[in-house]
Write an enzyme that holds these catalytic residues in place. Structure first.
Site, PDB file in Angstrom:
ATOM      1  N   ILE A 262       0.829  -1.191   0.000  1.00 43.44           N
ATOM      2  CA  ILE A 262       0.000   0.000   0.000  1.00 43.44           C
ATOM      3  C   ILE A 262       0.872   1.252   0.000  1.00 43.44           C
ATOM      4  O   ILE A 262       1.991   1.246   0.498  1.00 43.44           O
ATOM      5  CB  ILE A 262      -0.967   0.016   1.197  1.00 43.44           C
ATOM      6  CG1 ILE A 262      -0.206   0.249   2.503  1.00 43.44           C
ATOM      7  CG2 ILE A 262      -1.764  -1.269   1.265  1.00 43.44           C
ATOM      8  CD1 ILE A 262      -1.124   0.515   3.672  1.00 43.44           C
ATOM      9  N   CYS A 263       0.338   2.303  -0.582  1.00 41.70           N
ATOM     10  CA  CYS A 263       1.051   3.581  -0.645  1.00 41.70           C
ATOM     11  C   CYS A 263       0.586   4.449   0.513  1.00 41.70           C
ATOM     12  O   CYS A 263      -0.559   4.891   0.552  1.00 41.70           O
ATOM     13  CB  CYS A 263       0.764   4.270  -1.978  1.00 41.70           C
ATOM     14  SG  CYS A 263       1.575   5.869  -2.132  1.00 41.70           S
ATOM     15  N   LEU A 264       1.482   4.679   1.486  1.00 40.04           N
ATOM     16  CA  LEU A 264       1.130   5.482   2.647  1.00 40.04           C
ATOM     17  C   LEU A 264       1.146   6.962   2.298  1.00 40.04           C
ATOM     18  O   LEU A 264       1.779   7.378   1.344  1.00 40.04           O
ATOM     19  CB  LEU A 264       2.102   5.194   3.785  1.00 40.04           C
ATOM     20  CG  LEU A 264       2.146   3.721   4.226  1.00 40.04           C
ATOM     21  CD1 LEU A 264       3.206   3.523   5.293  1.00 40.04           C
ATOM     22  CD2 LEU A 264       0.786   3.275   4.753  1.00 40.04           C
TER      23      LEU A 264
END
Length: 202
Positions: free
Chosen positions: A146-148
């Site tokens: 996931i892209c934080l």
């Protein structure tokens, strides 16, 4: 704490902070760190249950505590969407946050789709250097990582070693699920398990 809603901020303040700065290569100190990680995770889980907001299960998948697996879920339009959750503890932990992965979403997030088509356009325009750079960037989001948010890493660095796995879930995965799952469902990228079963049977 800019970039997070009041509920996330309130929850974060109730998760126990960690004190031991140790990574997987630090022997007894790492064992102590793992005890603190579990204490924080148990407190966070109990807090979620008491607030009727239970949304994940996670535990170490090996004796060393360097591989973690579990489940997370998000309710949207009264339907529960459940995902496998996994990550490895970096050698440089806790200075470096773990990269949370949802394998079932590999290649399905909006950022991956956008970057793929943008890279394809660049290739067609023969801008090969730029397209190669974008394809390299695209690899960062493969495997369901996931892209934080841009707010996460600076806050994590500022709070090392006080932040741990529970804090990464609270500040990273929870907001991500809330932002991305509705988009993925509405766009048809993911389907509820009952809908998927019906489609298979038909």
């Amino acid at each position: 704490m800019e970039g997070w809603d009041p509920n996330t901020k309130s929850t974060l303040t109730q998760i126990p902070l960690l004190t031991t700065k140790a990574g997987p290569r630090d022997g007894a100190a790492w064992t102590q760190r793992l005890k603190e990680e579990y204490k924080a995770l148990i407190a966070y889980t109990q807090m979620n249950k008491s607030n009727d907001n239970d949304w994940f299960r996670i535990s170490a998948a090996n004796p060393e505590g360097t591989r973690w697996t579990g489940k997370c879920w998000y309710v949207y339009n009264l339907l529960k969407y459940e995902f496998d959750l996994q990550f490895d503890i970096p050698v440089t932990y806790p200075s470096t946050a773990p990269e949370l992965e949802l394998p079932q979403l590999d290649g399905k997030t909006q950022k991956v789709i956008f970057l793929f088509f943008f890279s394809l356009i660049l290739c067609l325009q023969q801008r090969l250097i730029w397209s190669l750079l974008f394809f390299s960037f695209l690899q960062m989001y493969r495997g369901g990582k996931i892209c934080l948010t841009v707010h996460f890493k600076p806050l994590w660095a500022k709070n090392c070693p006080r932040f741990g796995i529970a804090h990464a879930l609270c500040l990273g995965l929870a907001p991500w699920l809330a932002a991305e799952v509705p988009i993925l469902v509405d766009s048809g990228m993911i389907k509820h398990k009952d809908d998927a079963t019906t489609s298979t049977e038909s």
